[in-house]
Design a protein around this motif. Structure first.
Motif, mmCIF file in Angstrom:
data_model
loop_
_atom_site.group_PDB
_atom_site.id
_atom_site.type_symbol
_atom_site.label_atom_id
_atom_site.label_comp_id
_atom_site.label_asym_id
_atom_site.label_seq_id
_atom_site.Cartn_x
_atom_site.Cartn_y
_atom_site.Cartn_z
ATOM 1 N N PHE B 157 21.408 109.892 -58.119
ATOM 2 C CA PHE B 157 20.071 109.328 -57.065
ATOM 3 C C PHE B 157 20.716 107.911 -56.400
ATOM 4 C CE2 PHE B 157 16.754 107.011 -56.094
ATOM 5 C CZ PHE B 157 15.639 107.707 -55.343
ATOM 6 N N ARG B 158 21.009 107.966 -55.254
ATOM 7 C CA ARG B 158 21.218 106.739 -54.497
ATOM 8 C C ARG B 158 20.189 106.499 -53.432
ATOM 9 N NH1 ARG B 158 27.312 106.132 -52.939
ATOM 10 N NH2 ARG B 158 26.950 107.875 -51.568
ATOM 11 N N SER B 159 19.743 105.109 -53.289
ATOM 12 C CA SER B 159 18.750 105.169 -52.527
ATOM 13 C C SER B 159 18.673 103.433 -52.004
ATOM 14 C CB SER B 159 17.218 105.345 -53.173
ATOM 15 O OG SER B 159 16.413 105.472 -52.111
ATOM 16 N N GLN B 160 18.225 103.139 -50.901
ATOM 17 C CA GLN B 160 18.400 101.732 -50.415
ATOM 18 C C GLN B 160 17.083 101.574 -49.473
ATOM 19 O OE1 GLN B 160 21.711 101.615 -47.788
ATOM 20 N NE2 GLN B 160 20.393 101.317 -46.006
ATOM 21 N N THR B 161 16.516 100.109 -49.678
ATOM 22 C CA THR B 161 15.447 99.615 -48.953
ATOM 23 C C THR B 161 16.131 98.467 -48.068
ATOM 24 O OG1 THR B 161 13.688 100.326 -50.142
ATOM 25 C CG2 THR B 161 13.370 98.670 -48.863
ATOM 26 N N ALA B 162 16.372 98.489 -46.865
ATOM 27 C CA ALA B 162 16.996 97.480 -46.120
ATOM 28 C C ALA B 162 16.153 97.065 -44.959
ATOM 29 C CB ALA B 162 18.486 97.887 -45.937
ATOM 30 N N ASP B 163 15.864 95.889 -45.046
ATOM 31 C CA ASP B 163 15.011 95.040 -43.967
ATOM 32 C C ASP B 163 15.843 94.578 -42.996
ATOM 33 O OD1 ASP B 163 12.744 95.661 -45.569
ATOM 34 O OD2 ASP B 163 12.697 93.732 -46.377
ATOM 35 N N LEU B 164 15.276 94.701 -41.661
ATOM 36 C CA LEU B 164 15.899 93.908 -40.583
ATOM 37 C C LEU B 164 15.991 92.485 -40.963
ATOM 38 C CD1 LEU B 164 16.759 93.945 -37.591
ATOM 39 C CD2 LEU B 164 14.453 93.365 -36.956
ATOM 40 N N LEU B 165 17.114 91.705 -40.605
ATOM 41 C CA LEU B 165 17.367 90.384 -40.596
ATOM 42 C C LEU B 165 16.198 89.668 -40.021
ATOM 43 C CD1 LEU B 165 19.255 88.000 -41.408
ATOM 44 C CD2 LEU B 165 20.492 88.327 -39.231
ATOM 45 N N ASP B 166 15.687 88.716 -40.581
ATOM 46 C CA ASP B 166 14.520 87.916 -40.057
ATOM 47 C C ASP B 166 14.946 86.229 -40.376
ATOM 48 O OD1 ASP B 166 12.391 86.202 -39.812
ATOM 49 O OD2 ASP B 166 10.789 87.738 -40.490
ATOM 50 N N THR B 167 15.354 85.696 -39.234
ATOM 51 C CA THR B 167 15.894 84.294 -39.480
ATOM 52 C C THR B 167 14.786 83.167 -39.539
ATOM 53 O OG1 THR B 167 16.365 84.209 -37.405
ATOM 54 C CG2 THR B 167 18.105 84.873 -38.887
ATOM 55 N N SER B 168 13.576 83.564 -39.534
ATOM 56 C CA SER B 168 12.371 82.883 -39.499
ATOM 57 C C SER B 168 12.033 81.850 -40.590
ATOM 58 C CB SER B 168 11.171 83.475 -39.078
ATOM 59 O OG SER B 168 10.678 84.326 -39.863
ATOM 60 N N GLY B 169 12.495 82.307 -41.891
ATOM 61 C CA GLY B 169 12.215 81.559 -43.093
ATOM 62 C C GLY B 169 11.248 82.391 -43.781
ATOM 63 N N PHE B 170 10.662 83.559 -43.406
ATOM 64 C CA PHE B 170 9.656 84.443 -43.775
ATOM 65 C C PHE B 170 10.103 84.803 -45.176
ATOM 66 C CE2 PHE B 170 8.468 88.670 -44.818
ATOM 67 C CZ PHE B 170 7.084 88.694 -45.037
ATOM 68 N N PHE B 171 11.275 85.449 -45.368
ATOM 69 C CA PHE B 171 11.641 85.944 -46.453
ATOM 70 C C PHE B 171 11.803 85.039 -47.655
ATOM 71 C CE2 PHE B 171 13.616 89.519 -44.171
ATOM 72 C CZ PHE B 171 12.893 90.625 -44.425
ATOM 73 N N VAL B 172 12.125 83.805 -47.464
ATOM 74 C CA VAL B 172 12.057 82.591 -48.321
ATOM 75 C C VAL B 172 10.989 82.187 -49.005
ATOM 76 C CG1 VAL B 172 12.868 80.135 -48.785
ATOM 77 C CG2 VAL B 172 14.442 81.767 -47.336
ATOM 78 N N GLU B 173 10.003 82.191 -47.936
ATOM 79 C CA GLU B 173 8.469 81.778 -48.372
ATOM 80 C C GLU B 173 7.881 83.085 -49.059
ATOM 81 O OE1 GLU B 173 7.352 79.021 -47.955
ATOM 82 O OE2 GLU B 173 5.147 79.442 -48.759
ATOM 83 N N TYR B 174 8.250 84.203 -48.643
ATOM 84 C CA TYR B 174 7.620 85.480 -49.172
ATOM 85 C C TYR B 174 7.939 85.498 -50.801
ATOM 86 C CZ TYR B 174 6.209 90.193 -49.371
ATOM 87 O OH TYR B 174 6.015 91.673 -50.013
ATOM 88 N N ALA B 175 9.593 85.087 -50.942
ATOM 89 C CA ALA B 175 10.009 85.390 -52.210
ATOM 90 C C ALA B 175 9.343 84.641 -53.342
ATOM 91 C CB ALA B 175 11.603 84.804 -52.266
#
Lengths: 352, 352, 352, 352
Positions: B157-175
């Motif tokens: 089973f091979r699977s991926q979830t890959a989000d669009l690059l977002d350079t706003s800092g959203f991912f850092v805050e969200y983490a």
């Protein structure tokens, strides 16, 4: 451009040997296949019918002794690769050796050592291991784009070598001497990984898991029919390799290089040719059925470029050390596959 | 078919809450959104404009107390999921909770426990965590084909979830509150893995590696922007998961289920729609830019099927325990991602 | 945004009528289906089960008389389209009529005339023929790109409507009243052609050829199962249309707009969903099996946008005259298909 | 298999001549390029550098006179094709002539006549016009599938030859001698049409329309930069051809053969190689930039199979008369393109 042709001897005329012989004989204008050797009588018969004007030997050593060659193409059984390469190096000949140099890293490394020494007396000598994918136009385009830097640095490398399901028992027999699925199949992906991440990239950890789903005899040789490896590098890069011996539709060798601002993909929509059929089953296309069907053109390019590098004294297209490193990584993965252990390395490449 | 409509209260009207509210309000004929609650004033203003006839509360508890509901859709911030779900369970209401129940396995498991107990007095009660991909027509077709058995057993089973690059800092805050990339992104792939390999599959080992290539602030939260996991199961199955927060072209969620005699692929040639452009750059298509753009229809189907299962007292489409197991696996992978360690389990699921 | 809902009556509950009724009833929040009419008892039974709260009539006129409507959706048999539309126009109601208004151009044009007159007393009245492809997101993206002008002017328009092979005899029966393959199938491509080339484009010549390969009964109705049309416009544009009733894999509606510096393609790689299978036959995907499977979402958008244009008094998404012009072109092609003649027009649209 | 090599002279070393010369010289093991002729000094210089061991002539007649050849490859300017072919036929040599034999049907037919007569004294002589697509593996697979009959009879043939936009003025200059877009581009599609529908298929009607969108100088030569043809056959078959000189992304040559129960497609998803890039513009691939990039392999196969047919006295791969018929159809379409008239034929091929 030198008008002269490179005088070549071919060692081995099995499945791959025949292909190499024909590629140099018929499709590499600057090469002249002078002689070929094989201990197999049927293969010598084939040579007599197909390699017009080529002298055929039963014995490799005899060929080396009697013929005035400039280069040798080693395409015999894997077990003979290193020894035949060493003998040709000793004579000062250029060598193109089918991959791998050896499934044993120490033996492979000894070839590099001999070559390094020989360079002192034969500074123009070329010795190269034939990793065909580096000559494929799609991989080359991916590499050029990465090198251009438009998409930032490469971060994740994902690659697979997946063979068509063969229920004849071939894979089980073959596993006895192949070195295992990571040394035999994934070696191509490992070679590409070294090419894309840089020959000097340093592994921090690696591990592998696998199963034997359909070729149950593989277990006896410590092999598997499906395996997945993860490799972690110093400097912030990771890789995932998948290899399989049971693809239902055909050979499926795919690669993704995911960079900071873009990703480069090779063969993600595999297809044998430009034909497609629409019928009551839907829309379908076929895949190449084996490695050579996918990479035939790359092998011809390999023959032509190896020949050119010898005649023009240009660097061989692939550094020899890289091919030994690839075997070392393949072997480590194969060990992890069997033991289940994750292996850690320090920055000098030593196991922790 | 019952003519009656399910009386629903929606908790939370943020990004996902708005979507769930509209899906039940406007696109699920058998549902009647009676009320919605959110502590956020802007969201309540939105509700007043868009959810005609729906009573709006600032307080979830007040909504539960005052309204005569049959079901609650929990779509608030992740930290509130478990508590709000527990309160609704207590009232005997059906619950559809956005994933995950909690990023803490113990808390998530406590919800299952409360639900199990509640079933004794409310045997028709449905509680389900919303894993949207199980409602996507492509995944369903893959699952049906696998279940039909034409291609033999699933092996890899091979699977991926890959989000669009977002350079706003959203991912850092969200983490800071997301539980990490494996608990937030790969949770979908893990859920699919449990669905395809069977809810009762048993993990033998797992490990993960990752890097922080572009969102450097992630390290502080013990997170990464690219990670690869390998999971090995008892009984001869393996899985590889990839998650990323820096895809350049768009959301790229792909899955392959490689069976003994065929393989099933979902979204390997991603596309936003049926449009393609040919110009001097070549031939190109666009990808969905985010998860919801890819799976909008699946969310609507989820709303409709959850509603139907409540009204007709049929089993909920996804077993609740499975959603807790998914979090447990995600957390273990996240631990391995940070520690580098490979984790082994015995057949009872205990760490070795 | 107006909070009020548009009061709608639906005429006809056959195959398309059911779909329109459900789209307005369940998936168009701003619409309120008040009533529906159909002479067919089975259809009325279906409505009683599925259109909760909707008043059902056996007679269209009675529905118009008794109900306080704002809009009528005409989805009855083609032969009734014009008459029912005219009656609704007379009442000052908005009308969405399934395509075509009529297979007879004179009748279709009489509807436009009545509408134009009615506008004097009901200036906000909307009357529109439902050409669903204009609401499909892929076609819209193509149109936006063209309109933006990045690729220069459109020069060649190629489009096809191709139905799945149906050997039940349906197409032969249907041909008796359908107006022929160009009026029934290609009408969609003709509508797109007018949209992309401009509603005011002027035809210079047209001709068509066709064959009856599998549905031999079609000849009796002056119809064919495969036909190709060529249309030439004043001002330097050409178009090619293909229609078929015998596609083996599914519905295949494709369009290419070739501009001076780029081309825009819709559905050139048809697919039902994101699922693909790899097995011993190769790699395959399925196609939608019929028109509605491909365009379901577009029909929902059509319902929503028609509703919005009525409530907000914005121009109807498609000008009514365009839908009559489309029928006129379809009829001319059908005539050429049977006679074999190429028809020339002057710049006023008169036959030469 | 005969060990002997076919002694070949090549006439013309321009763009295509160089390619043919190299294909026979370097990639056709059974061929021996003995001599080549070209009136152009730069080309003779190129030959001296690249065709090692090949005798170079400025004059074709002198080459024919002095060299002991078995076959001639005519790859000079189109205007010289017929004359040089006739001279070689007279000498009893095998001939591979680049397409077309002539842009004038009468001249082309005179070559067939001379060949037919020559066969009486040279029964093993092969004369063939080089229509490269018949040697492409994808077209061959399509033809085999059709011939096998699994999908019923072919009904509709759609094919296009579309060149990359070239704004240098090349096409305008070229049009002065090319015979027009149908004789120069579509000739390939016409050749395929004859192959797929049968060399004996009889045309009932044909017509063409076209525009000059970007290369305005073409009008002066009676040519167009985009054109569409429709062809109708006796026995219930139709064809549509499209040709263009302004494709933005690359060479796009596609073909569809729609049969009663399935359809065969070639190159509907054109691609240069197996590489694809994902970046902020979406997912994109490149197309071949010109005809030879797409069909290089087919030209090599053509060289090898022509050589084999000569050495082994097997029928030439393409019947010569077919290549003249193709020109006749191309010319008729070009006439219709300019006059706008639809042309009808009786079953004897006479204009009505």
């Amino acid at each position: 451009m030198s008008p002269q042709q490179l005088r070549i001897g071919v060692a081995g005329l099995g499945r791959m040997g025949k292909r190499h012989a024909m590629n140099f004989h018929a499709f590499t204008p600057r090469a002249h296949v002078v002689a070929a050797s094989t201990p197999d009588e049927t293969e010598r018969k084939w040579a007599a019918d197909n390699l017009e004007g080529v002298k055929i030997y039963a014995d490799y050593d005899e060929m080396l002794e009697k013929e005035d060659l400039q280069a040798v193409v080693v395409a015999s059984v894997t077990a003979a690769h290193a020894e035949q390469t060493l003998k040709a190096i000793e004579k000062g000949y250029h060598v193109l050796c089918e991959k791998p140099l050896s499934i044993d890293v120490q033996i492979a490394q000894s070839v590099v050592k001999a070559y390094t020494k020989s360079l002192q007396s034969h500074p123009s000598q070329k010795v190269m291991c034939g990793f065909s994918r580096r000559f494929d136009s799609s991989y080359r385009e991916a590499h050029e784009r990465m090198a251009r830097g438009d998409h930032g640095k490469p971060v994740v490398f994902r690659s697979q070598t997946a063979d068509l399901l063969d229920t004849s028992g071939f894979f089980v027999e073959y596993a006895k001497t192949s070195g295992g699925i990571f040394v035999d199949c994934s070696i191509h992906d490992i070679d590409l990984m070294l090419w894309f991440f840089g020959e000097d990239c340093k592994i921090k950890s690696l591990q592998a898991v696998g199963v034997t789903a359909v070729h149950h005899g593989l277990e006896a040789s410590g092999d598997r029919d499906n395996a997945i490896a993860t490799i972690e590098f110093y400097g912030g890069r990771i890789a995932s390799l998948y290899c399989s011996r049971m693809m239902a539709a055909g050979q499926e060798d795919t690669t993704e290089i995911i960079c900071e601002r873009g990703s480069l993909r090779v063969n993600m929509q595999g297809r044998k040719n430009h034909f497609e059929i629409h019928d009551s089953l839907g829309v379908r296309r076929e895949l190449p059925q084996h490695y050579y069907e996918r990479f035939r053109e790359a092998f011809v390019t390999e023959a032509q470029e190896f020949t050119a590098s010898c005649l023009e004294d240009k660097p061989a297209p692939i550094p020899l050390q890289s091919s030994v490193t690839a075997v070392a990584i393949g072997q480590a993965l194969q060990r992890s596959l069997v033991s289940g252990e994750k292996i850690f390395f320090d920055e000098n490449g030593l196991k922790i």
